[in-house]
Write a protein that holds these residues in place. Structure first.
Motif, PDB file in Angstrom:
ATOM      1  N   VAL A 101     -38.513 -40.502  45.222  1.00 12.84           N
ATOM      2  CA  VAL A 101     -38.813 -41.246  46.452  1.00 12.84           C
ATOM      3  C   VAL A 101     -38.251 -42.660  46.314  1.00 12.84           C
ATOM      4  O   VAL A 101     -38.186 -43.214  45.210  1.00 12.84           O
ATOM      5  CB  VAL A 101     -40.332 -41.299  46.723  1.00 12.84           C
ATOM      6  CG1 VAL A 101     -40.857 -39.911  47.084  1.00 12.84           C
ATOM      7  CG2 VAL A 101     -41.086 -41.841  45.514  1.00 12.84           C
ATOM      8  N   PRO A 102     -37.832 -43.261  47.429  1.00 12.57           N
ATOM      9  CA  PRO A 102     -37.191 -44.577  47.351  1.00 12.57           C
ATOM     10  C   PRO A 102     -38.191 -45.723  47.218  1.00 12.57           C
ATOM     11  O   PRO A 102     -39.310 -45.658  47.740  1.00 12.57           O
ATOM     12  CB  PRO A 102     -36.439 -44.677  48.676  1.00 12.57           C
ATOM     13  CG  PRO A 102     -37.243 -43.855  49.619  1.00 12.57           C
ATOM     14  CD  PRO A 102     -37.799 -42.716  48.801  1.00 12.57           C
ATOM     15  N   LEU A 103     -37.768 -46.764  46.493  1.00 14.34           N
ATOM     16  CA  LEU A 103     -38.452 -48.054  46.502  1.00 14.34           C
ATOM     17  C   LEU A 103     -37.725 -48.893  47.552  1.00 14.34           C
ATOM     18  O   LEU A 103     -36.538 -49.204  47.397  1.00 14.34           O
ATOM     19  CB  LEU A 103     -38.368 -48.735  45.134  1.00 14.34           C
ATOM     20  CG  LEU A 103     -38.993 -48.002  43.940  1.00 14.34           C
ATOM     21  CD1 LEU A 103     -38.651 -48.722  42.650  1.00 14.34           C
ATOM     22  CD2 LEU A 103     -40.502 -47.904  44.094  1.00 14.34           C
TER      23      LEU A 103
ATOM     24  N   GLY B  24     -36.396 -52.885  54.333  1.00 10.58           N
ATOM     25  CA  GLY B  24     -35.535 -51.830  54.846  1.00 10.58           C
ATOM     26  C   GLY B  24     -34.378 -51.455  53.936  1.00 10.58           C
ATOM     27  O   GLY B  24     -33.546 -50.617  54.307  1.00 10.58           O
ATOM     28  N   GLU B  25     -34.315 -52.026  52.739  1.00  9.26           N
ATOM     29  CA  GLU B  25     -33.222 -51.749  51.809  1.00  9.26           C
ATOM     30  C   GLU B  25     -33.760 -51.040  50.573  1.00  9.26           C
ATOM     31  O   GLU B  25     -34.793 -51.426  50.016  1.00  9.26           O
ATOM     32  CB  GLU B  25     -32.534 -53.055  51.393  1.00  9.26           C
ATOM     33  CG  GLU B  25     -31.353 -52.842  50.461  1.00  9.26           C
ATOM     34  CD  GLU B  25     -30.688 -54.162  50.072  1.00  9.26           C
ATOM     35  OE1 GLU B  25     -29.740 -54.117  49.278  1.00  9.26           O
ATOM     36  OE2 GLU B  25     -31.120 -55.225  50.567  1.00  9.26           O
ATOM     37  N   VAL B  26     -33.055 -49.984  50.148  1.00  8.75           N
ATOM     38  CA  VAL B  26     -33.460 -49.239  48.959  1.00  8.75           C
ATOM     39  C   VAL B  26     -33.074 -50.043  47.725  1.00  8.75           C
ATOM     40  O   VAL B  26     -31.891 -50.359  47.512  1.00  8.75           O
ATOM     41  CB  VAL B  26     -32.788 -47.850  48.917  1.00  8.75           C
ATOM     42  CG1 VAL B  26     -33.159 -47.131  47.617  1.00  8.75           C
ATOM     43  CG2 VAL B  26     -33.212 -47.014  50.125  1.00  8.75           C
ATOM     44  N   ILE B  27     -34.074 -50.422  46.922  1.00 11.70           N
ATOM     45  CA  ILE B  27     -33.817 -51.193  45.698  1.00 11.70           C
ATOM     46  C   ILE B  27     -33.957 -50.337  44.445  1.00 11.70           C
ATOM     47  O   ILE B  27     -33.693 -50.806  43.340  1.00 11.70           O
ATOM     48  CB  ILE B  27     -34.759 -52.397  45.594  1.00 11.70           C
ATOM     49  CG1 ILE B  27     -36.214 -51.928  45.444  1.00 11.70           C
ATOM     50  CG2 ILE B  27     -34.590 -53.316  46.796  1.00 11.70           C
ATOM     51  CD1 ILE B  27     -37.145 -52.986  44.899  1.00 11.70           C
ATOM     52  N   GLY B  28     -34.369 -49.067  44.615  1.00 13.46           N
ATOM     53  CA  GLY B  28     -34.525 -48.195  43.466  1.00 13.46           C
ATOM     54  C   GLY B  28     -35.115 -46.858  43.873  1.00 13.46           C
ATOM     55  O   GLY B  28     -35.378 -46.601  45.057  1.00 13.46           O
ATOM     56  N   VAL B  29     -35.325 -46.002  42.880  1.00 13.38           N
ATOM     57  CA  VAL B  29     -35.892 -44.670  43.116  1.00 13.38           C
ATOM     58  C   VAL B  29     -36.954 -44.400  42.054  1.00 13.38           C
ATOM     59  O   VAL B  29     -36.713 -44.589  40.847  1.00 13.38           O
ATOM     60  CB  VAL B  29     -34.801 -43.577  43.049  1.00 13.38           C
ATOM     61  CG1 VAL B  29     -35.431 -42.189  43.157  1.00 13.38           C
ATOM     62  CG2 VAL B  29     -33.771 -43.779  44.145  1.00 13.38           C
ATOM     63  N   LEU B  30     -38.152 -43.983  42.507  1.00 15.65           N
ATOM     64  CA  LEU B  30     -39.235 -43.593  41.610  1.00 15.65           C
ATOM     65  C   LEU B  30     -39.225 -42.075  41.482  1.00 15.65           C
ATOM     66  O   LEU B  30     -39.161 -41.364  42.489  1.00 15.65           O
ATOM     67  CB  LEU B  30     -40.579 -44.061  42.177  1.00 15.65           C
ATOM     68  CG  LEU B  30     -41.838 -43.638  41.413  1.00 15.65           C
ATOM     69  CD1 LEU B  30     -41.879 -44.264  40.021  1.00 15.65           C
ATOM     70  CD2 LEU B  30     -43.094 -44.027  42.214  1.00 15.65           C
TER      71      LEU B  30
END
Length: 437
Positions: free
Chosen positions: A127-129, A133-139
């Protein structure tokens, strides 16, 4: 609110408490891990892929549970090769699989997918961090069991991601700001050092010009004035005195020799014609002539004349540093041997000026200006210089190390303009000495 929802909220509050006040990204992830496992989601491997602020085409990974190559080298990895690239880019809202081993979305040409097999990561939730509104990472949560996660697990994973995203964003920006500040401080320090070094070198050069002017005035000019007076006196006599003419000839010869020595020290002509190694050999010969003791000298070049293909300013700086080190050895160490060795080790060019002389502390203090000049010249060409004394006080070494990328930055191939033109019969040092006389 039913009891299940209230219990779930308590778990989110526990996560918030676990990460509150933490200033390290890995500690934040460890706090999440303890608050999530056995309460919200079961997992075998938990990781976060964080987009690098300075280069958004790359990411770095943090892991807990099992360490894989994703986190092992600590280097940024290309987003385009990440199995979660679609989530990192914002192309899809999440990525869930019941068996990552066989899911084609994780495996493509060049994919960084080896840990999926090595760590037995079968079921996976990504799932995105998201911040502003901007994706800064993925968990990501992973389990060795197939089909371990359902829609409710994806919802919980996204809630955790939304809760921790601001922490990761703030800490990542803080780390970047600190790194930028450190880099800016280091750059300012280098700029100040180089500016101060250039000023010191200019002062030293001005002092050298003053010394040369005094030598020309007090010695050479005085000798030439004496010769002029004697010639003028002879011009008023009916016949020249041969013995007087011989004395005048000797005086002119002395003036010529003195001037040649001053000129050679000012502009190393051998360097221009024959290269660094032979210029050093000529300097060793000049420096050791006329001493009250015999000094054996040797130059060893194991670099295949690499310096001769570098920029002239680098050649000149190395020559001046060696010249200063040799002068210090001759004047202060009472040495009987001086050896200059050029070699390549650990991606750097090393120049070592070694002598077997006595090394009293007062001797080094007397040569303080010369040692400072060496340090300044080394700093101006991006080199590192060290001074070593034998523990028994029976020898010392001046060690200059220049990174090979600096040496090779200005290297030239055969026939390029700054290289001496090829000659059918290269002149020798003896020929040069004869023609100079």
């Amino acid at each position: 609110m039913d009891l299940a929802a209230e219990s779930e909220l308590d778990h989110y509050l526990a996560i918030s408490r676990a990460v509150a006040g933490e200033m390290d990204l890995q500690n934040v992830l460890n706090g999440i891990a303890g608050a999530v496992k056995s309460k919200l989601l079961e997992y075998h491997h938990l990781d976060v892929a964080v987009v690098t602020p300075g280069d958004k085409s790359k990411h770095f990974a943090l892991e807990t549970g099992i360490e894989t190559v994703w986190n092992r080298d600590g280097e940024g990895r290309p987003n385009a090769l990440a199995p979660v690239r679609q989530v990192l880019s914002g192309e899809i809202g999440n990525l869930v699989t019941g068996d990552a081993w066989t899911d084609p979305r994780f495996h493509f040409d060049g994919a960084d997918d080896a840990p999926i097999f090595e760590a037995n990561l079968r079921s996976r939730i990504h799932v995105p961090l998201t911040v502003h509104g901007e994706v800064i990472g993925v968990l990501s949560f992973s389990s060795p069991e197939r089909n371990a996660y359902g829609e409710d697990d994806v919802r919980k994973a996204q809630n955790v991601a939304d809760l921790i995203a601001p922490y990761f964003y703030a800490l990542n920006m803080s780390d970047q700001a600190q790194s930028s500040a450190r880099a800016e401080g280091a750059a300012r320090g280098r700029e100040h050092s180089l500016r101060h070094g250039a000023q010191r070198l200019t002062e030293a050069m001005e002092a050298e010009r003053l010394r040369l002017g005094m030598e020309l005035h007090d010695q050479t000019l005085a000798d030439l004035s004496s010769v002029f007076r004697r010639v003028s006196r002879l011009a008023g006599q009916p016949g020249p005195d041969s013995s007087e003419l011989q004395e005048i000839a000797k005086a002119i010869s002395r003036c010529t020799t003195d001037l040649r020595g001053i000129i050679e020290n000012t502009k190393p002509g051998v360097l221009d014609l024959f290269g660094v190694t032979q210029a050093i050999e000529a300097q060793l010969e000049r420096a050791t002539q006329g001493q009250d003791r015999k000094i054996a000298t040797k130059v060893i070049d194991d670099t295949d004349n690499l310096l001769d293909r570098s920029e002239y300013r680098l050649q000149l700086a190395v020559f001046r540093i060696v010249q200063e080190a040799v002068t210090n050895a001759v004047k202060h160490s009472e040495c009987s041997t001086i050896t200059v060795r050029l070699s390549i080790e650990d991606h750097s060019l090393g120049i070592v000026v070694a002598n077997d002389g006595r090394v009293p502390l007062v001797g080094w203090r007397r040569s303080n200006r010369g040692v400072d000049n060496i340090r300044i010249r080394a700093a101006l060409i991006g080199a590192r210089v060290e001074f070593e004394r034998d523990p028994n006080g029976s020898g010392s070494r001046t060690i200059l190390n220049i990174p090979c990328e600096i040496v090779r930055a200005g290297t030239q191939g055969p026939g390029l303009p700054n290289e001496p033109a090829a000659q059918t019969s290269p002149p020798s040092l003896h020929h040069f000495a004869d023609s100079a006389s």
